[in-house]
Design a protein around this motif. Structure first.
Motif, PDB file in Angstrom:
ATOM      1  N   ASP A 247       0.975  -1.218   0.073  1.00  0.00           N
ATOM      2  CA  ASP A 247      -0.154  -0.079   0.077  1.00  0.00           C
ATOM      3  C   ASP A 247       0.931   1.308  -0.083  1.00  0.00           C
ATOM      4  O   ASP A 247       0.342   2.261   0.432  1.00  0.00           O
ATOM      5  CB  ASP A 247      -0.956  -0.023   1.033  1.00  0.00           C
ATOM      6  N   ALA A 248       2.139   1.199  -0.777  1.00  0.00           N
ATOM      7  CA  ALA A 248       2.661   2.605  -0.818  1.00  0.00           C
ATOM      8  C   ALA A 248       2.013   3.393  -1.606  1.00  0.00           C
ATOM      9  O   ALA A 248       1.238   3.125  -2.597  1.00  0.00           O
ATOM     10  CB  ALA A 248       4.106   2.081  -1.270  1.00  0.00           C
ATOM     11  N   GLN A 249       2.147   4.460  -1.079  1.00  0.00           N
ATOM     12  CA  GLN A 249       1.511   5.815  -1.985  1.00  0.00           C
ATOM     13  C   GLN A 249       2.436   6.980  -2.485  1.00  0.00           C
ATOM     14  O   GLN A 249       3.794   6.907  -2.099  1.00  0.00           O
ATOM     15  CB  GLN A 249       0.782   6.496  -0.739  1.00  0.00           C
ATOM     16  N   VAL A 250       1.690   7.262  -3.718  1.00  0.00           N
ATOM     17  CA  VAL A 250       2.507   8.544  -4.522  1.00  0.00           C
ATOM     18  C   VAL A 250       2.641   9.756  -3.360  1.00  0.00           C
ATOM     19  O   VAL A 250       1.309   9.984  -2.804  1.00  0.00           O
ATOM     20  CB  VAL A 250       1.949   8.697  -5.708  1.00  0.00           C
ATOM     21  N   LEU A 251       3.707  10.487  -3.409  1.00  0.00           N
ATOM     22  CA  LEU A 251       3.609  11.628  -2.587  1.00  0.00           C
ATOM     23  C   LEU A 251       3.339  12.706  -3.384  1.00  0.00           C
ATOM     24  O   LEU A 251       3.688  12.957  -4.386  1.00  0.00           O
ATOM     25  CB  LEU A 251       5.319  11.766  -2.053  1.00  0.00           C
ATOM     26  N   ASP A 462       2.401   5.100   9.529  1.00  0.00           N
ATOM     27  CA  ASP A 462       1.265   5.415   9.008  1.00  0.00           C
ATOM     28  C   ASP A 462       1.191   5.700   7.601  1.00  0.00           C
ATOM     29  O   ASP A 462       0.380   6.614   7.198  1.00  0.00           O
ATOM     30  CB  ASP A 462       0.400   6.001   9.917  1.00  0.00           C
ATOM     31  N   LEU A 463       2.119   5.413   6.782  1.00  0.00           N
ATOM     32  CA  LEU A 463       2.601   6.160   5.464  1.00  0.00           C
ATOM     33  C   LEU A 463       1.533   6.035   4.413  1.00  0.00           C
ATOM     34  O   LEU A 463       1.280   6.763   3.663  1.00  0.00           O
ATOM     35  CB  LEU A 463       3.753   6.048   5.057  1.00  0.00           C
ATOM     36  N   ALA A 464       0.772   4.678   4.667  1.00  0.00           N
ATOM     37  CA  ALA A 464      -0.142   4.475   3.678  1.00  0.00           C
ATOM     38  C   ALA A 464      -1.343   5.407   3.752  1.00  0.00           C
ATOM     39  O   ALA A 464      -2.008   5.646   2.656  1.00  0.00           O
ATOM     40  CB  ALA A 464      -0.593   3.121   3.726  1.00  0.00           C
TER      41      ALA A 464
END
Ligand code: ASP
Ligand code: MG
Length: 470
Positions: A247-251, A462-464
């Motif tokens: 669930d890595a996200q684009v910043l 909680d980066l996702a």
């Protein structure tokens, strides 16, 4: 707006994609002045590197094959991407001319039986020299005035450090603006080769792998562009490698300083120096996906908005690294020890990625790329073992993990949180380094613990969830 748009090698590796790139440029033409920077077709630069290797080994037969394959790839793209008969003919003629020069260069190298750094750079330039005119003609094909130029013709002047040349920015700025301004005035889209420049004697130089991003920022700083758009095949910089974290996200937004750390730690591979030219001039960079043009990507700016200033923004890992620990009682209280060690390694072109020394001064630990390990230990053994240092220990399968975020500065408990999180999973921390800028906290683990550590930290901060809004 004045824009510099760079297209990576995966964006130009088929006729359809080249047409897509041309349309993309066309769609942003209204009200904007655009300069394009083009990478070599995917696989070309690696191909050139390996043909240099074969030639060095005296393998002449592979040359024919390589030249044929390169001619084939580029004429296929040119013929498929351009409809107008006359333009198509012109493009193919340009490609053929460059291919025959490539053949001559390879022939010359075979005769000499050696590849010097200078001739290697000349050879490496062919990837971009072939892809760039095709894009320029594809633009003309859809009614856009365009000129194509090599980095050298565009005025990028570098030092003579072949393979990793640095631009001499003052002269470069003058020359590039002098060269490109008139084209922009005449409503043309200049299309420039990424990755290459020339030294003061006119020899072609290359500015390091992944250098087309760097070319784009050099040009942007030279012509006072308002933004640089790096079109590649990812949506943007991410909170972690999506291959490790589902669930890595684009910043959405990161600062120059953060992006610098992320580039070094390989979020999207960006040339580590690519941000240098735009930091002074504060030109924002957008990272966008050629194949997902709806996505707005990541913006790298001087001052990201308040709500995107997270404590930790991303967790990245560099694998395939090795740890070298040098020790010896003689190092204690002996000024110049570190200098000697680093100097010796630098002279042998070993790049040190991370350093840590204990206050007892009896040992220094360093992280290097695995590919440099052999050279590093041989160098240290030959020149310093038994003199300054007593012992060299190596761990040849480690990973460097880095948490990056400008919000960490001055916040207490970040380190505790980081190490607490990895400890929960029984991950052993081998070495730690934090610069006093507190922008990143990096540590070394056994490579087998890498994925686990990255996931643990991504969860802990909680980066996702956080990134989506940031
Ligand atoms: N073609 C060069 C490389 O593969 C430069 C670039 O793609 O940015 O490293
Ligand atoms: Mg590339």
């Amino acid at each position: 707006m004045r824009l510099v748009m760079k297209f990576g090698g995966t964006a130009v590796d088929s006729p359809d994609k080249v047409r897509h790139v041309a349309q993309l440029v066309k769609s942003h033409r209204k009200g904007n002045e655009i300069v394009c920077v083009i990478s070599a077709v995917r696989g070309m630069t690696d191909g050139l590197l390996s043909i240099a290797d074969s030639v060095k080994r005296g393998d002449k037969r592979s040359i024919d094959e390589f030249v044929k394959k390169s001619a084939n790839i580029h004429t296929t793209i040119a013929e498929g991407a351009i409809s107008d008969k006359k333009l198509k003919g012109e493009t193919v003629a340009v490609v053929k001319k460059i291919i025959s020069e490539l053949e001559d260069v390879l022939g010359g190298i075979v005769l000499l039986g050696e590849v010097t750094p200078k001739s290697l750079d000349y050879l490496m330039s062919f990837g971009e020299r072939l892809s760039t005119p095709i894009v320029s003609f594809a633009l003309q094909d859809i009614g856009i005035k365009s000129d194509h130029l090599t980095g050298k013709e565009a005025g990028i002047l570098t030092d003579g450090n072949f393979g990793e040349a640095r631009p001499l920015m003052d002269t470069t700025k003058l020359r590039v603006s002098h060269r490109l301004e008139p084209m922009l005035k005449q409503d043309s889209v200049p299309v420039v080769t990424g990755f290459i420049g020339a030294d003061q004697y006119g020899n072609i130089t290359t500015i390091g792998r992944g250098g087309s991003d760097y070319t784009a920022t050099i040009i942007a700083a030279s012509i006072g562009a308002e933004e640089v758009w790096l079109w590649s095949d990812v949506d943007g910089l991410m909170t972690a490698d999506p291959k490790i974290v589902n669930d890595a996200q684009v910043l959405r937004e990161v600062s120059f300083a953060e992006a610098m750390e992320m580039a070094l730690f390989g979020a999207k591979y960006m040339h580590p120096r690519a941000l240098e030219p735009v930091i002074d001039t504060k030109i924002p960079i957008r990272i966008r996906n050629t194949f997902n043009i709806r996505h707005t990507g990541t913006v790298i700016t001087q001052n990201p908005s308040k709500e995107s200033q997270k404590i930790v923004k991303s967790v990245s890992a560099i694998r395939h690294t090795a740890l070298i620990d040098v020790s010896g009682g003689g190092m204690v209280g002996a000024p110049g020890t570190a200098a000697k060690i680093f100097d010796t390694l630098a002279k042998n072109r070993v790049n040190i990625m991370m350093i840590s020394q204990s206050p007892s001064e009896s040992s220094i630990s360093m992280v290097v790329r695995k590919s440099d390990l052999d050279k590093a230990t041989t160098t240290l053994e030959l020149s310093l073992l038994g003199k300054v240092i007593k012992q060299i220990n190596v761990n040849d399968d480690v990973a460097v993990i880095a948490v990056v975020g400008s919000g960490m500065r001055g916040i207490k408990g970040v380190a505790a949180k980081v190490f607490g999180a990895v400890a929960k999973f029984g991950v052993n921390v081998i070495m730690i380094a934090q610069g006093s800028s507190e922008l990143n906290l990096a540590f070394v683990v056994n490579d087998s613990d890498c994925d686990q550590a990255v996931r643990a930290l991504h969860d802990e901060f909680d980066l996702a969830r956080a990134a989506g809004k940031g």
